[in-house]
Design an enzyme around this catalytic site. Structure first.
Site, PDB file in Angstrom:
ATOM      1  N   CYS A   1       0.762  -1.247  -0.119  1.00 37.23           N
ATOM      2  CA  CYS A   1       0.048   0.034   0.036  1.00 37.23           C
ATOM      3  C   CYS A   1       0.719   1.094   0.122  1.00 37.23           C
ATOM      4  CB  CYS A   1      -0.920   0.041   1.227  1.00 37.23           C
ATOM      5  SG  CYS A   1      -2.012   1.451   1.184  1.00 37.23           S
TER       6      CYS A   1
ATOM      7  N   CYS B   1      -0.472   4.282   1.947  1.00 37.12           N
ATOM      8  CA  CYS B   1      -0.294   4.231   3.368  1.00 37.12           C
ATOM      9  C   CYS B   1       1.175   4.509   3.887  1.00 37.12           C
ATOM     10  CB  CYS B   1      -0.432   2.689   3.816  1.00 37.12           C
ATOM     11  SG  CYS B   1      -1.890   1.879   3.305  1.00 37.12           S
ATOM     12  N   ASP B   2       2.028   3.596   3.156  1.00 36.31           N
ATOM     13  CA  ASP B   2       3.516   3.686   3.704  1.00 36.31           C
ATOM     14  C   ASP B   2       4.510   4.808   2.719  1.00 36.31           C
ATOM     15  OD1 ASP B   2       2.560   1.750   5.307  1.00 36.31           O
ATOM     16  OD2 ASP B   2       3.097   0.184   3.997  1.00 36.31           O
TER      17      ASP B   2
END
Ligand code: NDP
Length: 316
Positions: A136, A139-140
């Site tokens: 992701c 997200c990261d």
């Protein structure tokens, strides 16, 4: 084990599950919704959603899902934390076990469990998961500001994630196993016109390289057999998804990829009273708006089923 009776049970809390809940609650079906492993679903791992109608300036995925949850709650949906651990769709009412401790008897069930990101299956990939390996980017990606990263895949997700990472990172390698991108033309153009994205066609990943601090590189192998090493700090997978249907495969008809098969244009599965909505039944479109639409369809199908079949005492 404690048992509870429910008319309409919704499993999953993405756009499909919450939209089904809004419709079911407004139809007085007193829906109970279990959020599952990832409350809010995949959209909570996205940054900006720009293509959901009604948000001219765009909206973050997590805010949109929070709004959907509130809207479902406003009409009386009983929204709960909990994971479905077992189902029995062969008996009526249907049996659904939550967290191995709580049993629900449901007259109708809407399955909206979505799909989960795929990994390559390399040992080195799992070794560095959470230490530079991620599925992701949104997200990261933030952790890789001004660093070099790689994204694997040639579809819309890979291109979208590569573009997003390119706005944060110094350099992004896009590793594509074929000699073309499968993504839509617009996404392809965006990637190919971004100066700090280098597309490496016709290559697969042989190893994710790293040390005790995490990922340091990747060893790639070309379709011609020639190996190439790249130095990176982050390794992002964007190679598709697996539908979350393991619990249901004994009862519901699935296609060859494991997606729930529904009757043309409806949410009806092969088991009357079990309905499917969202990515769990959609290998093609996988869009929030499509999932939301299919959630509405599932609630309408469910309402009719409860009226025509259950209330009329015609359950077989
Ligand atoms: P796709 O299935 O479209 O693409 C997966 C990509 O990963 C393909 O390029 C595939 O290669 C590659 N791949 C699969 N397995 C491996 C492997 N083991 N090693 C290396 N590469 C691999 O998945 P997406 O998640 O990109 O998209 C799914 C759907 O969602 C699509 O319909 C897409 O259009 C849609 N989508 C739409 C968006 C939007 O409109 N904003 C955003 C994101 C997704 P190959 O081509 O060789 O099979």
């Amino acid at each position: 084990m404690a048992t509870e009776k429910v008319r309409c049970l919704i499993i999953g809390s993405g756009p499909a599950g919450y939209t089904a809940a809004i419709y079911a609650a407004r139809a007085n079906l007193s829906p109970v919704l279990y959020q599952g492993i990832e409350p809010g679903g995949q959209l909570t791992t996205t940054t900006e959603v720009e293509n959901f109608p009604g948000y001219p300036e765009g909206i973050t995925g997590s805010v949109m899902m929070e709004d959907l949850r509130k809207q479902a709650e406003r009409f009386g949906t009983d929204i709960r934390f909990g994971i479905v651990t077992k189902v029995d769709f062969a008996i009526r009412p249907f049996k659904v076990v939550i967290d191995d401790t709580h049993e629900i008897e449901a007259d109708a069930v809407i399955v909206a469990t979505g799909a989960t990101a795929r990994y390559l299956g390399l040992e080195s990939e799992s070794r560095y998961r959470g230490m530079g390996v991620s599925a992701c980017a949104t997200c990261d990606g933030f952790f890789y500001r001004k660093k070099d990263v790689a994204v694997v895949g040639g579809g819309d997700t890979a291109c979208e994630e590569a573009s997003y990472l390119a706005s944060i990172c110094k350099k992004v390698y896009l590793i594509v196993r074929k000699n073309y991108l499968r993504a839509s033309k617009a996404m392809q153009q965006r990637v190919l016109n971004t100066p700090n994205i280098e597309v490496i066609f016709e290559h697969n990943t042989k190893e994710v390289l790293g040390d005790e601090n995490g990922v340091t590189g990747a060893l790639l192998i070309g379709n011609d057999g020639v190996e190439r090493e790249i130095a990176i700090d982050g390794f992002f997978l964007a190679i598709g998804h697996t539908p979350n249907t393991k619990l249901f495969k004994e009862y519901l008809q699935l296609d060859e990829q494991g997606y729930i098969v529904t009757e043309g244009g409806t949410s009806k599965t092969n088991v009357p009273g079990i309905f499917a909505a969202g990515d769990v039944r959609d290998p093609h479109y996988r869009q929030a708006i499509v999932a939301a639409g299919s959630g509405a369809i599932a609630a309408l199908d469910c309402e009719r089923y409860l009226m025509d079949v259950v209330a009329a005492g015609n359950v077989k």
